[in-house]
Write an enzyme that holds these catalytic residues in place. Structure first.
Site, short mmCIF file in Angstrom:
data_model
loop_
_atom_site.label_atom_id
_atom_site.label_comp_id
_atom_site.label_asym_id
_atom_site.label_seq_id
_atom_site.Cartn_x
_atom_site.Cartn_y
_atom_site.Cartn_z
N LYS A 1 102.91 62.62 -30.03
CA LYS A 1 102.20 63.73 -29.37
C LYS A 1 102.68 63.73 -27.92
O LYS A 1 102.14 63.03 -27.07
CB LYS A 1 100.68 63.50 -29.46
CG LYS A 1 99.82 64.76 -29.45
CD LYS A 1 100.02 65.64 -28.24
CE LYS A 1 99.35 65.10 -27.00
NZ LYS A 1 99.76 65.85 -25.76
N GLU B 1 102.16 68.31 -23.29
CA GLU B 1 102.30 69.76 -23.53
C GLU B 1 103.05 70.44 -22.38
O GLU B 1 103.44 71.60 -22.48
CB GLU B 1 100.94 70.40 -23.76
CG GLU B 1 99.92 70.28 -22.62
CD GLU B 1 99.14 68.96 -22.62
OE1 GLU B 1 99.73 67.89 -22.88
OE2 GLU B 1 97.94 69.00 -22.31
N SER C 1 97.42 58.72 -17.56
CA SER C 1 96.59 58.35 -16.42
C SER C 1 95.50 57.36 -16.85
O SER C 1 95.14 57.29 -18.03
CB SER C 1 95.96 59.61 -15.83
OG SER C 1 95.21 60.27 -16.84
N CYS D 1 105.55 56.14 -12.79
CA CYS D 1 104.48 55.13 -12.80
C CYS D 1 104.92 53.88 -12.05
O CYS D 1 104.10 53.06 -11.68
CB CYS D 1 104.10 54.77 -14.21
SG CYS D 1 105.49 54.09 -15.11
N GLU E 1 96.02 57.30 -6.84
CA GLU E 1 97.40 57.46 -7.29
C GLU E 1 97.76 58.93 -7.02
O GLU E 1 97.26 59.83 -7.70
CB GLU E 1 97.53 57.17 -8.78
CG GLU E 1 98.96 57.35 -9.26
CD GLU E 1 99.13 57.25 -10.77
OE1 GLU E 1 98.24 57.69 -11.52
OE2 GLU E 1 100.18 56.75 -11.20
P1 NAD Z 1 97.64 62.42 -18.64
O1 NAD Z 1 96.73 61.24 -18.76
O2 NAD Z 1 97.11 63.68 -18.09
O3 NAD Z 1 98.26 62.81 -20.08
C1 NAD Z 1 98.84 61.83 -20.91
C2 NAD Z 1 98.68 62.30 -22.36
O4 NAD Z 1 97.29 62.38 -22.67
C3 NAD Z 1 99.28 63.68 -22.63
O5 NAD Z 1 99.93 63.65 -23.88
C4 NAD Z 1 98.06 64.59 -22.63
O6 NAD Z 1 98.23 65.70 -23.49
C5 NAD Z 1 96.95 63.69 -23.13
N1 NAD Z 1 95.64 64.03 -22.56
C6 NAD Z 1 95.39 64.59 -21.35
N2 NAD Z 1 94.06 64.75 -21.16
C7 NAD Z 1 93.46 64.26 -22.28
C8 NAD Z 1 92.10 64.14 -22.68
N3 NAD Z 1 91.07 64.54 -21.89
N4 NAD Z 1 91.83 63.59 -23.87
C9 NAD Z 1 92.83 63.17 -24.67
N5 NAD Z 1 94.13 63.27 -24.35
C10 NAD Z 1 94.46 63.79 -23.15
O7 NAD Z 1 98.91 61.90 -17.81
P2 NAD Z 1 100.12 62.77 -17.24
O8 NAD Z 1 99.63 63.57 -16.08
O9 NAD Z 1 100.84 63.44 -18.33
O10 NAD Z 1 101.07 61.60 -16.72
C11 NAD Z 1 100.96 61.00 -15.45
C12 NAD Z 1 100.18 59.71 -15.52
O11 NAD Z 1 100.79 58.81 -16.45
C13 NAD Z 1 100.15 58.97 -14.20
O12 NAD Z 1 98.87 58.45 -13.99
C14 NAD Z 1 101.16 57.82 -14.41
O13 NAD Z 1 100.96 56.69 -13.63
C15 NAD Z 1 100.93 57.53 -15.84
N6 NAD Z 1 102.07 56.84 -16.40
C16 NAD Z 1 101.93 55.49 -16.62
C17 NAD Z 1 103.00 54.77 -17.11
C18 NAD Z 1 102.87 53.30 -17.35
O14 NAD Z 1 103.80 52.73 -17.87
N7 NAD Z 1 101.77 52.66 -17.01
C19 NAD Z 1 104.20 55.43 -17.40
C20 NAD Z 1 104.31 56.81 -17.18
C21 NAD Z 1 103.22 57.49 -16.67
#
Ligand code: NAD
Length: 496
Positions: A173, A176, A226, A281, A381
């Site tokens: 998944k 989007e 996140s 990240c 962050e």
């Molecule tokens: P996000 O948490 O908004 O989304 C991540 C995934 O979760 C997506 O596929 C999204 O569709 C889904 N999602 C979003 N809201 C949701 C909800 N309420 N319920 C269920 N699923 C949901 O993150 P993002 O903005 O796409 O990515 C950036 C974040 O990812 C930053 O915080 C970054 O630090 C983190 N990140 C961490 C690592 C790591 O290795 N720790 C690596 C890359 C990115």
């Protein structure tokens, strides 16, 4: 405009319901595609395809599975520029950086090509009289992989090569916001000879994620995103008995001691702070400078930052746009807050003039000095091109600052003092540590993962941890009597 469909059971699947999301080129601000947002019914369809493919793939010989992985690796290597173009068009990062993320993902594919060795169990002959014991590691079944926008190719590749090599089937998944890379990878798998149903792509948002978390047919969930969503995914997934690894957000610090090579440290701070517009990240967002060298270091960072070219990632620039207009505005809001709360603004990135057509989501790099731990720009962050310099009197105060931060993804120390570096490595409460290396992303044969609020679960991604996560142990105790055996014995089995 491109229609981005799911990929289920080896082919694109047109969309059921009425929910779609816009996909935008962040460098131009133009909508370039429409992505399907899956309902629970479509999610169940994707999971059912993966579940149906599992027995056949699990029983496929290791020799054949490895051939498919090698074929995938060869195709990926030959055609990575196509994938890089897709990433740049939907994420915005510059082409060179897109190729960099593919290279790091490809390393995990190469690691997974060694799966026959990695799955070997143990064997004990004659544990008891005529009794031998051996151990196996077997695949789990259907694995869901839920990934963030910032690495549309590399993050899924942290997981699916190992999951598939070990005999699992997967439902990805992707975010989007930049969904096309996952479909491209799906068609590459097909070309490599992977049976239909082993690799499925489900596009969507919370509705799809919740349906995956609740599905009784999903055995494991690898999530990256996140921290609040990572925590939610971990809690909801484990509540239904799944194995979950959920990697969250970060606030990565780079401690610079007075004996460091300040040119090296300044280069590192600029690369790690502003690369991919800070949307990594493992980006450095706080430079912790010891007072004695802070003025000189800030001057060197500022001097280098002024030379960066901002613009469309296809035009040979150093830094591209942010992912959406809303995120650009949020990051600009943090810059406002930093100024209001009293940080010294060395470079203000709010008024960019990028090398790009249209109305992209750009900011220039922003450099703050004299940031203190109570400021929002330090605490949150930001996930944008905003670098904060926090001044400390010495090593101990720097280490305390890093260890009191709720995140623990990556960190780095810049020094020429081996004793200080060794103490830092030993005492810092962070999962990935660089010594004179600003972005210490582990090689594919180690494992990637943070501590504290940067990871929920106890298994890191790829490497030995990845093999462990995508397999389950079994121990078999065997007795083969020799032909002279006979008679009954109702006693408790004892070792002799
Ligand atoms: P996000 O948490 O908004 O989304 C991540 C995934 O979760 C997506 O596929 C999204 O569709 C889904 N999602 C979003 N809201 C949701 C909800 N309420 N319920 C269920 N699923 C949901 O993150 P993002 O903005 O796409 O990515 C950036 C974040 O990812 C930053 O915080 C970054 O630090 C983190 N990140 C961490 C690592 C790591 O290795 N720790 C690596 C890359 C990115």
């Amino acid at each position: 405009m491109q229609n981005i469909t799911h990929w289920i059971n080896g082919k694109p699947v047109e969309v059921d319901g009425s929910r779609f999301g816009d996909v935008t080129n962040p460098a131009t601000g133009k909508i370039t595609g429409r992505v399907a947002l899956a309902s629970k019914a479509t999610t169940d369809e994707a999971v059912a395809a993966a579940a149906a493919a599992f027995p056949g793939w699990r029983d496929t010989s290791l020799a054949r599975r490895v051939q498919v992985l090698f074929a995938f690796r060869e195709l990926l290597n030959a055609r990575k520029s196509e994938l890089a173009a897709i990433i740049t068009a939907e994420h915005g990062k510059v082409l060179e950086d897109a190729l960099g993320e593919i290279a790091r993902g490809q390393e995990v594919v190469e690691f997974a090509c060694g799966i026959p060795h990695l799955l070997k169990g143990g064997y004990t002959e004659s544990a008891s009289t005529k009794v031998d014991v051996h151990s196996l590691r077997q695949p789990l079944g259907v694995a869901a992989i839920i990934s963030p926008f910032n690495f549309p190719a590399m993050v899924p590749m942290w997981f699916f090569p190992v999951a598939i090599a070990a005999g699992n089937t997967v439902v990805i998944k992707p975010s989007e916001k930049d969904p096309t890379a996952a479909n491209w990878l799906a068609s590459l798998w097909k070309e490599a000879g992977l049976p239909d149903g082993v690799f499925n792509v489900l596009h969507g948002d919370k509705e799809a994620v919740d349906a995956l978390l609740d599905s009784p047919e999903v055995s494991a969930v690898s999530f990256v995103g996140s921290t609040p969503i990572a925590r939610y995914v971990y809690e909801r997934g484990t509540a239904t008995g799944k194995r979950v690894q959920a990697l969250g957000g970060a606030k990565n610090h780079m401690l610079v001691l007075p004996d460091a090579d300040l040119n090296l440290a300044a280069d590192a701070a600029v690369n790690a702070g502003f690369g991919a517009a800070g949307e990594r990240c493992m980006a450095i967002s706080a430079v912790v400078a010891v007072d004695a060298i802070a003025d000189e270091l800030v001057a060197k960072i500022a001097e280098r930052t002024r030379t960066l070219r901002i613009g469309d990632g296809t035009r040979g620039c150093d830094m591209g746009p942010l992912i959406t207009a809303a995120h650009r505005d949020k990051v600009a809001g943090y810059i406002d807050a930093g100024i209001e709360q009293g940080a010294t603004v060395v470079l203000d990135g709010r008024h960019p003039s990028p090398d790009a057509e249209g109305d992209g989501f750009f900011l220039n790099p922003t450099l703050f000095d004299n940031v203190t731990p109570d400021m929002t720009i330090y605490q949150d962050e930001i996930f944008g091109p905003v670098l904060s310099v926090v001044r400390v009197p010495g090593f101990d105060e720097g280490l305390d600052l890093i260890n009191s931060n709720p995140y623990g993804n990556g960190t780095a120390i810049f020094t020429n003092d081996g004793g200080a570096a060794r103490r830092f490595e030993n005492e810092v409460t962070v999962g990935m540590v660089g010594i004179n290396v600003p972005i210490p992303v582990p090689m594919a044969y180690y494992s990637f993962g943070g501590w504290k609020n940067s990871l929920f679960g106890d298994t890191h991604a790829y490497g030995a941890d990845g093999v462990h996560f995508f397999t389950r142990g079994k121990v078999v105790t065997t007795r083969w009597q020799d032909p002279s055996h006979g008679g009954l014995n109702l006693g408790f089995p004892t070792n002799s």
